[in-house]
Design a protein around this motif. Sequence first.
Motif, short mmCIF file in Angstrom:
data_model
loop_
_atom_site.label_atom_id
_atom_site.label_comp_id
_atom_site.label_asym_id
_atom_site.label_seq_id
_atom_site.Cartn_x
_atom_site.Cartn_y
_atom_site.Cartn_z
N ASP A 193 0.79 -1.22 0.00
CA ASP A 193 0.00 0.00 0.00
C ASP A 193 0.83 1.28 0.00
N LEU A 237 -21.50 6.07 -1.03
CA LEU A 237 -21.31 5.70 -2.43
C LEU A 237 -22.64 5.73 -3.17
N SER A 243 -15.96 8.05 1.86
CA SER A 243 -16.42 7.36 0.66
C SER A 243 -15.96 5.92 0.65
N SER A 244 -14.75 5.67 1.13
CA SER A 244 -14.19 4.32 1.14
C SER A 244 -14.91 3.42 2.13
N GLU A 245 -15.61 4.03 3.12
CA GLU A 245 -16.35 3.24 4.08
C GLU A 245 -17.66 2.70 3.50
N GLY A 246 -18.05 3.25 2.36
CA GLY A 246 -19.23 2.74 1.68
C GLY A 246 -20.54 3.39 2.03
N LYS A 277 -12.67 11.42 1.11
CA LYS A 277 -12.14 10.18 0.54
C LYS A 277 -12.31 9.02 1.52
N ASN A 278 -12.00 9.27 2.80
CA ASN A 278 -12.09 8.21 3.80
C ASN A 278 -13.54 7.80 4.03
#
Length: 354
Positions: free
Chosen positions: A187, A354, A348-351, A345-346
């Motif tokens: 990563d 979205l 959005s990544s958690e779902g 961003k963080n």
Amino acid sequence: MANFETSYIDDYICENIEEFLKFKGRRSINTEKTYRSALNMIFKDKLFKSEYKYITVNDIENKLNSDVLFEYFDDMFYREKEDGTRKYSNQTINNRQSAIKSLIEYLRGRKVIKYDLDDLTILESLPTTGEEIEMIPFDLAMKYAEYFGRESQGLEKSLIINLATETGMRAKELLSAEWSNFIEVEDGVILKSNGYNKGKGNKEWIDKISKELYNELLQLKTIGNEKKLFTLTYKQLDGMMKRGNRILNKTGIDYSFHSFKKLAVTMCYLNNGNCIDSAMKKARHSNVNTTMRYLRLTDLNVTGIISAKMNTSEKLYKTVSHELLLECLEEMRPEMLLLLNNKIKNKSSEGDYL
């Protein structure tokens, strides 16, 4: 039997140094004492010689060249005691700088050594009022990187600013960095000290950068930097900052290369929910008080926050039009927008969004 000519490559110059000190003593015995003490410390620290009789021409011309002296005094400025306070005052540093500069000028004038005196201009007197180096604003740091990217060795100059802003590494660490310091992981890319390339106080350091930034750094290999990342010198970095302050900077503050480190530490602090531990690790400080001093003396636009809160509704941003909200966001400082974008961003990544 062949005749061999025996000669000494280095000439001892202890008598010339004594002449210099006696000359200073004619005007002030205190100046002579101060200079004698200051020179003794420099010779001991950098030449590992405690007596004048062992000082040579080569010692002054090569082992105490301008780059070596710049690094020496830069290290003195940031060296800390166990309690996190500075070990050397600005006045102590100024005394040593004045002593060695005056000695070199004297020896050069007497034609004892060869030395470009213009190189000594990078050794500037420090303020004696306790002023601290300021954090450079993020948008200005990027302007510096873009501007110097168009100069000779522009790729190196631009990328060393970006890497300093990202990692908070000191100039010494960056100029010594080698490709062997990088380790690619799933990563990102680990940047870790090894061998002689350690941080201030001979401490290990470690950081992590994105693969995107690492790929940008790899461009340095295309210009022949196969072992070390950068071929720049302290003198070039110092000159670069002076030009930037003169040409691009309208704040009235003279930023130094260390200002990028302050920016990196501050952004780490803000990006991690005002976590002082994260900032301390980023700065590689051994004492939390040093990190607190970094953050406390940085202008984060929080002066008068209680009064501002009393006079402004906490939910105002929820009630204004979308257009006004975007307009206000566009006028915020770039580092604040970066924090907002990272939060988005963080999330959005958690779902959830979205």
